[in-house]
Structure formats: structure tokens, C-alpha cells
Write a protein that holds these residues in place. Sequence first.
Motif, short mmCIF file in Angstrom:
data_model
loop_
_atom_site.label_atom_id
_atom_site.label_comp_id
_atom_site.label_asym_id
_atom_site.label_seq_id
_atom_site.Cartn_x
_atom_site.Cartn_y
_atom_site.Cartn_z
N HIS A 1 0.84 -1.21 0.00
CA HIS A 1 0.00 0.00 0.00
C HIS A 1 0.87 1.25 0.00
O HIS A 1 0.64 2.18 -0.77
CB HIS A 1 -0.94 -0.04 1.21
CG HIS A 1 -1.49 1.28 1.62
ND1 HIS A 1 -2.22 2.09 0.77
CD2 HIS A 1 -1.43 1.94 2.80
CE1 HIS A 1 -2.57 3.19 1.42
NE2 HIS A 1 -2.11 3.12 2.65
N ARG A 2 1.90 1.27 0.85
CA ARG A 2 2.79 2.43 0.94
C ARG A 2 3.58 2.64 -0.36
O ARG A 2 4.00 3.75 -0.65
CB ARG A 2 3.76 2.28 2.11
CG ARG A 2 3.08 2.29 3.44
CD ARG A 2 2.59 3.66 3.80
NE ARG A 2 1.96 3.64 5.11
CZ ARG A 2 0.84 4.26 5.39
NH1 ARG A 2 0.23 4.96 4.47
NH2 ARG A 2 0.32 4.19 6.59
N GLN A 3 3.75 1.57 -1.12
CA GLN A 3 4.42 1.68 -2.42
C GLN A 3 3.42 1.96 -3.54
O GLN A 3 3.79 1.97 -4.71
CB GLN A 3 5.17 0.39 -2.74
CG GLN A 3 6.37 0.14 -1.86
CD GLN A 3 7.11 -1.13 -2.26
OE1 GLN A 3 6.56 -2.04 -2.86
NE2 GLN A 3 8.39 -1.18 -1.92
N ALA A 4 2.15 2.18 -3.18
CA ALA A 4 1.08 2.43 -4.14
C ALA A 4 0.90 1.25 -5.10
O ALA A 4 0.57 1.43 -6.27
CB ALA A 4 1.31 3.73 -4.92
N ASP A 5 1.09 0.06 -4.59
CA ASP A 5 0.95 -1.16 -5.38
C ASP A 5 -0.30 -1.91 -4.92
O ASP A 5 -0.23 -2.88 -4.18
CB ASP A 5 2.21 -2.03 -5.20
CG ASP A 5 2.18 -3.27 -6.09
OD1 ASP A 5 1.13 -3.57 -6.70
OD2 ASP A 5 3.24 -3.94 -6.17
N GLU B 1 -7.29 5.94 0.56
CA GLU B 1 -6.05 6.67 0.30
C GLU B 1 -5.59 6.57 -1.15
O GLU B 1 -4.72 7.34 -1.57
CB GLU B 1 -4.95 6.19 1.25
CG GLU B 1 -5.21 6.63 2.68
CD GLU B 1 -4.15 6.18 3.67
OE1 GLU B 1 -3.10 5.66 3.23
OE2 GLU B 1 -4.37 6.36 4.87
N HIS B 2 -6.18 5.66 -1.89
CA HIS B 2 -5.87 5.56 -3.32
C HIS B 2 -7.00 6.12 -4.18
O HIS B 2 -7.09 5.82 -5.37
CB HIS B 2 -5.54 4.11 -3.69
CG HIS B 2 -4.21 3.69 -3.16
ND1 HIS B 2 -3.03 3.91 -3.82
CD2 HIS B 2 -3.87 3.09 -1.99
CE1 HIS B 2 -2.03 3.47 -3.10
NE2 HIS B 2 -2.51 2.96 -1.99
#
Length: 185
Positions: A23-27, A58-59
Motif C-alpha cells: 500500500h505504501r508503495q502504491a501497489d 487513500e488511493h
Amino acid sequence: TFTKYNATDRSVAARYARAIAYHRQADLDHALPLIDDLLAEYPDDPYFLELKGQVLFEHGRIDEALGPYQEAVRRLPDARLLRIGLAHIQIEFNRPELIKPALANLERSLRIDRSVPLAWRLAAIAYGRDGQLGQSALASAEYAFYTGRHSEAIGMAKRAQRILKHSSPGWLRAEDILNSIKRQQ
């Protein structure tokens, strides 16, 4: 995280950690399947539901985030941070029919713990959208007070007192804020 919890580690902690790391890597292609896997195994866990809602929110997938947050709050109704997260999503929808439920979630959360600045900031927005300008000013004063912005808190507390009925609970709380700041100074 990926070194400590490699892909072959199927423990709950490892899957949870990897989901957050992805999630933190936007994956999302890797994060969401891990979260769904945890939810398949623990469908009643409100924190896994919250994680899914938070990741989606958040995405920018707000419409998909609402359901998991609502279910998390349904399963754990006294969890103030879950209610604040749900209220945040409801406010971000910017739909009038979600403002009252957002306020209800924030008010319940604030009855549990008044010291969460984000809850006050969101309450200020929701009250403003609901046309309750005195309550919005008071919530803004609370937010400023809890974040140490005393000059802003004074201004908003005075504004709240101009709008709210004299000696009403909100007016008195604004007075409490003013007196607290005066004592601190």
C-alpha cells in the motif's frame, strides 16, 4: 518489511505487514489481494475491514472504501478511530445525505475521546456543510486548541460565541477554551 516478512511467510502478521508495505508503495495489485486473503480467513475482523477501507480511500477509491468502513464500525461500534475514518470518507463524498451520519460518527467518537484533533477538523467541515456555523466555529476552535494554535483558537472561540446562544453548552465550551488559553499564557 519484505525482507523480514518474505512472500513465503503466510502468517497473519506477515500478510498484514506486506499488505501495508505494498500500500505504501502504491501497489494495489499486490496489497488488495493480501487484504482480501486476510478477510477471507477472518471475515469478522474489523481491523482488516478498516485496512481495506483505508487503502481504498487513500488511493482515491472512495466509493469502494465506504462499505468496508461501515462494516468495521458495525462490528466494533465503540472504536473511535474507526468512526473517525468512516466520517472522513462520508465527508469526502461531499453528498448532503452523508453529512448527518458523518456528524453522528464524529459526535460519538468525541464522546469517547475529545482529544483527537482530526475529529475536530472533520467536525468543523461537517457542521459547516450542515449549516451549523456556530458549531463549526466551535469545532475549529477545538481543533486549533488541541494542535497548539492558540491565536487561531481564540479567534474561532470568539466567533462561536458571537453565533451561538449566550450560555448555551457550545458558548460555554468556547468560554472554557478562552479561559484555558488565558491560564496557559
